[in-house]
Scaffold this motif. Structure first.
Motif, PDB file in Angstrom:
ATOM      1  N   SER A 150      -7.361  -4.320   1.825  1.00  0.00           N
ATOM      2  CA  SER A 150      -6.749  -5.413   1.068  1.00  0.00           C
ATOM      3  C   SER A 150      -7.791  -6.122   0.215  1.00  0.00           C
ATOM      4  O   SER A 150      -8.899  -6.409   0.660  1.00  0.00           O
ATOM      5  N   LYS A 152      -7.538  -9.151  -0.716  1.00  0.00           N
ATOM      6  CA  LYS A 152      -7.517 -10.576  -0.396  1.00  0.00           C
ATOM      7  C   LYS A 152      -8.852 -10.979   0.237  1.00  0.00           C
ATOM      8  O   LYS A 152      -9.336 -10.315   1.156  1.00  0.00           O
ATOM      9  N   SER A 183       0.051  -1.311  -6.878  1.00  0.00           N
ATOM     10  CA  SER A 183       0.063  -2.662  -7.423  1.00  0.00           C
ATOM     11  C   SER A 183      -0.767  -3.583  -6.536  1.00  0.00           C
ATOM     12  O   SER A 183      -1.060  -3.286  -5.374  1.00  0.00           O
ATOM     13  N   TRP A 184      -1.143  -4.711  -7.100  1.00  0.00           N
ATOM     14  CA  TRP A 184      -1.930  -5.700  -6.355  1.00  0.00           C
ATOM     15  C   TRP A 184      -1.175  -6.145  -5.092  1.00  0.00           C
ATOM     16  O   TRP A 184      -1.751  -6.274  -4.020  1.00  0.00           O
ATOM     17  N   GLU A 185       0.136  -6.342  -5.228  1.00  0.00           N
ATOM     18  CA  GLU A 185       0.937  -6.816  -4.094  1.00  0.00           C
ATOM     19  C   GLU A 185       0.931  -5.792  -2.957  1.00  0.00           C
ATOM     20  O   GLU A 185       0.774  -6.146  -1.779  1.00  0.00           O
ATOM     21  N   THR A 186       1.085  -4.525  -3.317  1.00  0.00           N
ATOM     22  CA  THR A 186       1.073  -3.475  -2.291  1.00  0.00           C
ATOM     23  C   THR A 186      -0.307  -3.354  -1.660  1.00  0.00           C
ATOM     24  O   THR A 186      -0.434  -3.165  -0.443  1.00  0.00           O
ATOM     25  N   CYS A 188      -2.294  -5.583  -1.053  1.00  0.00           N
ATOM     26  CA  CYS A 188      -2.555  -6.721  -0.167  1.00  0.00           C
ATOM     27  C   CYS A 188      -1.838  -6.608   1.181  1.00  0.00           C
ATOM     28  O   CYS A 188      -2.028  -7.452   2.060  1.00  0.00           O
ATOM     29  N   ILE A 189      -1.008  -5.576   1.353  1.00  0.00           N
ATOM     30  CA  ILE A 189      -0.315  -5.397   2.638  1.00  0.00           C
ATOM     31  C   ILE A 189      -1.344  -5.035   3.703  1.00  0.00           C
ATOM     32  O   ILE A 189      -2.124  -4.105   3.537  1.00  0.00           O
ATOM     33  N   LYS A 195       1.928  -0.252   4.389  1.00  0.00           N
ATOM     34  CA  LYS A 195       1.259  -0.125   3.090  1.00  0.00           C
ATOM     35  C   LYS A 195       1.426   1.286   2.532  1.00  0.00           C
ATOM     36  O   LYS A 195       1.747   1.456   1.344  1.00  0.00           O
ATOM     37  N   GLU A 202       5.808   3.562  -4.760  1.00  0.00           N
ATOM     38  CA  GLU A 202       5.274   3.199  -6.075  1.00  0.00           C
ATOM     39  C   GLU A 202       4.752   4.398  -6.857  1.00  0.00           C
ATOM     40  O   GLU A 202       4.756   4.388  -8.082  1.00  0.00           O
TER      41      GLU A 202
END
Length: 495
Positions: A150, A152, A183-186, A188-189, A195, A202
């Motif tokens: 991630s 994050k 993607s950034w959102e994925t 970050c899982i 994930k 995606e």
């Protein structure tokens, strides 16, 4: 040819020429790195404690700076973590790369403004080196995926903290952002299985051309792709022509990967770690990875069979030999000094200097004095599956010192995708390959101290289940190929 691929070829030629300049002057390059490191760290707490003002040669360095691992350097790292400046390196780090520790728990590896660019440049140059050698640059127009942790980040006393792969995600150049997945959102899982499912959704309809990650976790992604699409990855992604990997040896996975892909795909091996980016495969024809001698890292090497002696000799780049198992030591522009990362390497070429990762100094089997290392078990398995229909998902090796009956033995715990018809015959092939590589092991078999290899099948997804149970499923986590005890072996779910 697109404008983007043409530009990549031109840039690749420039980087190749730049690389040749230092690769052809290895000793001078390392001497310059050494002098720069000592000069820049002279006024740090570590530099003062270790008399950097008196260090003018490698012999001086050996005299004043002992070999350390993380636990032995921890008192200095703790001061950095607490926010103190000028401890191991000037100022404060930009980041801490958080990794799994051993006796000390989590490890916090500093990344500085001087060291961080080399992590990015090395990954970029590995791809450019491939383009220069092969002339293949069409993949730059497709989608690229990097299976990683991630992105994050947390804050710790004013310094950002995260996994190395997550930190590096913040440095993807703009010209690659439009091509980059997931993607950034994925990304970050946190839960790895969730994930991977999201990444499959995606990417399954995209024009994937480059896929990168640790082989064991890319395999999980490929398996889910095949399950979902009902076709091989190479058919699903017809323009997928480059696999970039690091962290573990690809060879034990190659047959399984080619089955999942349905065809052969060029591969580039990398040798990155939180402590530095050490090497990358610079040739599809030559064995080994180019050791990066101009990247802010001064290397020393200790012969692995002498490492646990008192005051073992520390060799510099001009003194190493081919085929010897060395423990690699680092002094870096992130403030690590004669630091033992635990990896062992062997040189495959001295002009230029290329290495393979042969194992971990802490990951070996010598319960009976056999000194078996990771490279040997991987090579034995590679030889044994070659030319057969046997497919292996994962494996590890451990000693069985107190069997219920008979002589002790090495137990190979293997998760088969396609098991051999005769497990005993397959075990004998592995055993013979081990005896050819390791004279100590051969002596123990000949002398009836050990009996031949015993294979114990592991249930499907058994290694994933084990890694999940210890909180190390996915990301940069790697399964040890072998151990001198049964900590892993006794926890694996068996058939």
């Amino acid at each position: 040819m697109s404008l983007k691929s043409l530009a990549a070829k031109i840039f690749a030629h420039k980087i190749h020429n730049d690389t040749q300049k230092w690769a052809q002057r290895p000793v001078e390059t390392q001497q310059k790195v050494f002098r720069d490191l000592i000069r820049q760290a002279q006024t740090t707490a570590f530099g003062k404690d270790h008399h950097f003002d008196q260090i003018h040669s490698h012999a001086d360095f050996v005299k004043h700076v002992p070999i350390r691992d993380y636990e032995q350097l921890k008192s200095y790292v703790d001061r950095v973590v607490q926010g103190e400046e000028n401890v191991l390196w000037k100022g404060k780090p930009l980041y801490f790369a958080k990794t799994s520790g051993t006796t000390s728990g989590a490890k916090y590896i500093p990344l500085t403004k001087e060291s961080m660019p080399f992590h990015i440049q090395a990954a970029r140059n590995a791809i450019l080196s491939y383009i220069h050698e092969t002339g293949n640059a069409d993949f730059v127009d497709g989608k690229m995926i990097f299976l990683q942790g991630s992105p994050k980040l947390e804050m710790k006393n004013g310094i950002q903290l995260g996994r190395l792969s997550g930190i590096v995600a913040h440095y993807v150049p703009n010209y690659l952002q439009r091509n980059r997945l997931p993607s950034w959102e994925t990304n970050c899982i946190d839960d790895w299985e969730t994930k991977v499912d999201a990444i499959v959704q995606e990417t399954i309809t995209q024009n994937m051309s480059v896929i990168s990650g640790i082989p064991s976790w890319v395999q999980m992604y490929f398996e889910k792709l095949v399950q979902t699409a009902g076709k091989p990855v190479g058919e699903l992604f017809p323009n997928f022509n480059l696999f970039i990997y690091g962290g573990v040896n690809y060879e034990p996975y190659r047959a399984k990967f080619e089955q999942l892909m349905g065809r052969k795909v060029d591969a580039i091996e990398l040798f990155p770690a939180s402590e530095g980016f050490f090497a990358y495969q610079d040739s599809q024809k030559e064995k080994g990875m180019l050791l990066l001698l101009n990247s802010g890292i001064f290397y020393e090497f200790v012969k692995a069979d002498e490492f646990f002696n008192a005051n073992p000799r520390r060799y510099t780049i001009g003194e190493v030999e081919l085929g010897i198992n060395y423990v690699m030591l680092l002094s870096t522009n992130a403030g690590l000094w004669c630091y033992n990362i635990g990896d062992t390497v062997q040189f495959t070429s001295l002009s230029p200097y290329r290495v393979i990762v042969s194992g971990r100094i802490k990951h070996f089997i010598s319960a009976f004095g056999e000194h078996v290392i990771g490279k040997e078990v991987e090579e034995a398995l590679r030889q044994s599956v070659e030319g057969t229909t046997v497919r292996i998902n994962e494996f590890t090796v451990a000693p069985q010192i107190t069997p219920k009956e008979g002589l002790p033995y090495h137990e190979w715990l293997i998760e088969f995708e396609n098991a051999p018809e005769d497990l005993n015959a397959f075990a004998l092939k592995i055993d013979q390959a081990m005896r050819q590589q390791n004279v100590y092991y051969d002596d123990l078999i000949t002398g009836n101290v050990l009996r031949t290899v015993v294979i114990t099948p592991v249930v499907s997804n058994g290694f994933q289940t084990y890694m999940k149970s210890i909180g190390k499923l996915g990301g940069q986590n790697k399964l040890p190929r072998l151990a001198n005890d049964r900590t892993i072996a006794d926890q694996l779910p068996l058939l």
